[in-house]
Motif scaffolding. Structure first.
Motif, PDB file in Angstrom:
ATOM      1  N   ALA A  44       0.841  -1.184   0.000  1.00  0.00           N
ATOM      2  CA  ALA A  44       0.000   0.000   0.000  1.00  0.00           C
ATOM      3  C   ALA A  44       0.880   1.239   0.000  1.00  0.00           C
ATOM      4  O   ALA A  44       1.894   1.281   0.671  1.00  0.00           O
ATOM      5  CB  ALA A  44      -0.899   0.003   1.224  1.00  0.00           C
ATOM      6  N   ASN A  70      -0.910  -5.105  12.732  1.00  0.00           N
ATOM      7  CA  ASN A  70      -1.930  -4.695  11.769  1.00  0.00           C
ATOM      8  C   ASN A  70      -3.141  -4.091  12.467  1.00  0.00           C
ATOM      9  O   ASN A  70      -4.266  -4.243  12.035  1.00  0.00           O
ATOM     10  CB  ASN A  70      -2.339  -5.874  10.887  1.00  0.00           C
ATOM     11  CG  ASN A  70      -2.897  -7.032  11.690  1.00  0.00           C
ATOM     12  OD1 ASN A  70      -2.899  -7.009  12.903  1.00  0.00           O
ATOM     13  ND2 ASN A  70      -3.374  -8.047  10.998  1.00  0.00           N
ATOM     14  N   ASN A 111      -5.965  -3.629   6.868  1.00  0.00           N
ATOM     15  CA  ASN A 111      -4.542  -3.475   7.190  1.00  0.00           C
ATOM     16  C   ASN A 111      -3.871  -4.839   7.094  1.00  0.00           C
ATOM     17  O   ASN A 111      -4.245  -5.768   7.797  1.00  0.00           O
ATOM     18  CB  ASN A 111      -4.377  -2.879   8.580  1.00  0.00           C
ATOM     19  CG  ASN A 111      -2.942  -2.547   8.902  1.00  0.00           C
ATOM     20  OD1 ASN A 111      -2.081  -3.398   8.826  1.00  0.00           O
ATOM     21  ND2 ASN A 111      -2.697  -1.309   9.273  1.00  0.00           N
ATOM     22  N   THR A 112      -2.878  -4.949   6.223  1.00  0.00           N
ATOM     23  CA  THR A 112      -2.236  -6.233   5.946  1.00  0.00           C
ATOM     24  C   THR A 112      -0.865  -6.375   6.599  1.00  0.00           C
ATOM     25  O   THR A 112      -0.078  -7.228   6.199  1.00  0.00           O
ATOM     26  CB  THR A 112      -2.090  -6.437   4.427  1.00  0.00           C
ATOM     27  OG1 THR A 112      -1.311  -5.361   3.890  1.00  0.00           O
ATOM     28  CG2 THR A 112      -3.440  -6.508   3.743  1.00  0.00           C
ATOM     29  N   GLY A 113      -0.581  -5.567   7.602  1.00  0.00           N
ATOM     30  CA  GLY A 113       0.704  -5.674   8.298  1.00  0.00           C
ATOM     31  C   GLY A 113       0.912  -7.064   8.873  1.00  0.00           C
ATOM     32  O   GLY A 113      -0.045  -7.726   9.281  1.00  0.00           O
ATOM     33  N   THR A 114       2.164  -7.526   8.892  1.00  0.00           N
ATOM     34  CA  THR A 114       2.442  -8.869   9.394  1.00  0.00           C
ATOM     35  C   THR A 114       2.801  -8.881  10.866  1.00  0.00           C
ATOM     36  O   THR A 114       2.519  -9.852  11.561  1.00  0.00           O
ATOM     37  CB  THR A 114       3.577  -9.529   8.586  1.00  0.00           C
ATOM     38  OG1 THR A 114       4.722  -8.681   8.633  1.00  0.00           O
ATOM     39  CG2 THR A 114       3.160  -9.754   7.151  1.00  0.00           C
ATOM     40  N   SER A 131      -5.888   0.995   4.920  1.00  0.00           N
ATOM     41  CA  SER A 131      -5.261  -0.087   4.154  1.00  0.00           C
ATOM     42  C   SER A 131      -3.743  -0.104   4.302  1.00  0.00           C
ATOM     43  O   SER A 131      -3.033  -0.398   3.358  1.00  0.00           O
ATOM     44  CB  SER A 131      -5.634   0.055   2.676  1.00  0.00           C
ATOM     45  OG  SER A 131      -5.134   1.290   2.178  1.00  0.00           O
ATOM     46  N   GLY A 132      -3.263   0.204   5.490  1.00  0.00           N
ATOM     47  CA  GLY A 132      -1.824   0.245   5.713  1.00  0.00           C
ATOM     48  C   GLY A 132      -1.200  -1.132   5.832  1.00  0.00           C
ATOM     49  O   GLY A 132      -1.887  -2.165   5.780  1.00  0.00           O
ATOM     50  N   THR A 133       0.118  -1.131   5.996  1.00  0.00           N
ATOM     51  CA  THR A 133       0.865  -2.371   6.210  1.00  0.00           C
ATOM     52  C   THR A 133       1.584  -2.351   7.553  1.00  0.00           C
ATOM     53  O   THR A 133       2.431  -3.194   7.820  1.00  0.00           O
ATOM     54  CB  THR A 133       1.883  -2.592   5.074  1.00  0.00           C
ATOM     55  OG1 THR A 133       2.755  -1.467   5.016  1.00  0.00           O
ATOM     56  CG2 THR A 133       1.189  -2.778   3.741  1.00  0.00           C
ATOM     57  N   SER A 152      -9.107  -7.363   6.913  1.00  0.00           N
ATOM     58  CA  SER A 152      -7.859  -7.890   7.474  1.00  0.00           C
ATOM     59  C   SER A 152      -7.382  -6.874   8.501  1.00  0.00           C
ATOM     60  O   SER A 152      -7.598  -5.682   8.359  1.00  0.00           O
ATOM     61  CB  SER A 152      -6.796  -8.111   6.391  1.00  0.00           C
ATOM     62  OG  SER A 152      -6.532  -6.911   5.706  1.00  0.00           O
ATOM     63  N   GLY A 153      -6.740  -7.378   9.538  1.00  0.00           N
ATOM     64  CA  GLY A 153      -6.263  -6.505  10.592  1.00  0.00           C
ATOM     65  C   GLY A 153      -7.189  -6.511  11.798  1.00  0.00           C
ATOM     66  O   GLY A 153      -8.161  -7.266  11.864  1.00  0.00           O
ATOM     67  N   ALA A 209      -3.360   4.703   3.595  1.00  0.00           N
ATOM     68  CA  ALA A 209      -2.360   3.760   4.099  1.00  0.00           C
ATOM     69  C   ALA A 209      -1.454   4.445   5.121  1.00  0.00           C
ATOM     70  O   ALA A 209      -0.554   3.822   5.661  1.00  0.00           O
ATOM     71  CB  ALA A 209      -1.530   3.206   2.940  1.00  0.00           C
TER      72      ALA A 209
END
Length: 108
Positions: A1, A84, A78-81, A56-58, A102-103, A23
């Protein structure tokens, strides 16, 4: 993102039904110095009730104090690993529809 910011001296008016996708780790924005968030305009900023927001951040995000408190659709994507989480920056926020794609959503 990718995170882009609106900057300058223009006015900003987000109408009901319009969607702002950000993001930015600082979400919509809240910094009086206009150095963080997606909306960094020095002109009047209006966030109408019923506007939609997508985060929609990471990495970890906050919504920012500029985001309205009566939301149409709030989407957490949010698709942070490692972190998130999207945290609401304001209290008393009312959301018509919450989409948790997600998140994690943290309520301040």
């Amino acid at each position: 993102a990718q995170g882009f910011a609106l900057t300058g001296s223009a006015l900003y008016n987000q109408q009901a039904g319009a969607t702002l996708i950000t993001a930015s780790a600082d979400g919509v924005g809240s910094d009086p110095a206009l150095t963080t968030g997606s909306i960094r305009l020095s002109g009047t900023k209006t966030f109408t009730a019923g506007a939609n927001y997508t985060f929609s951040g990471t990495a970890a995000q906050t919504t920012g104090n500029l985001m309205g408190t009566t939301i149409g659709n709030l989407t957490i994507a949010n698709t942070g690993t490692t972190n998130n989480t999207v945290t609401l920056s304001t209290t008393g926020t009312t959301v018509t529809t919450l989409n948790l794609n997600s998140g994690v959503l943290a309520c301040g």
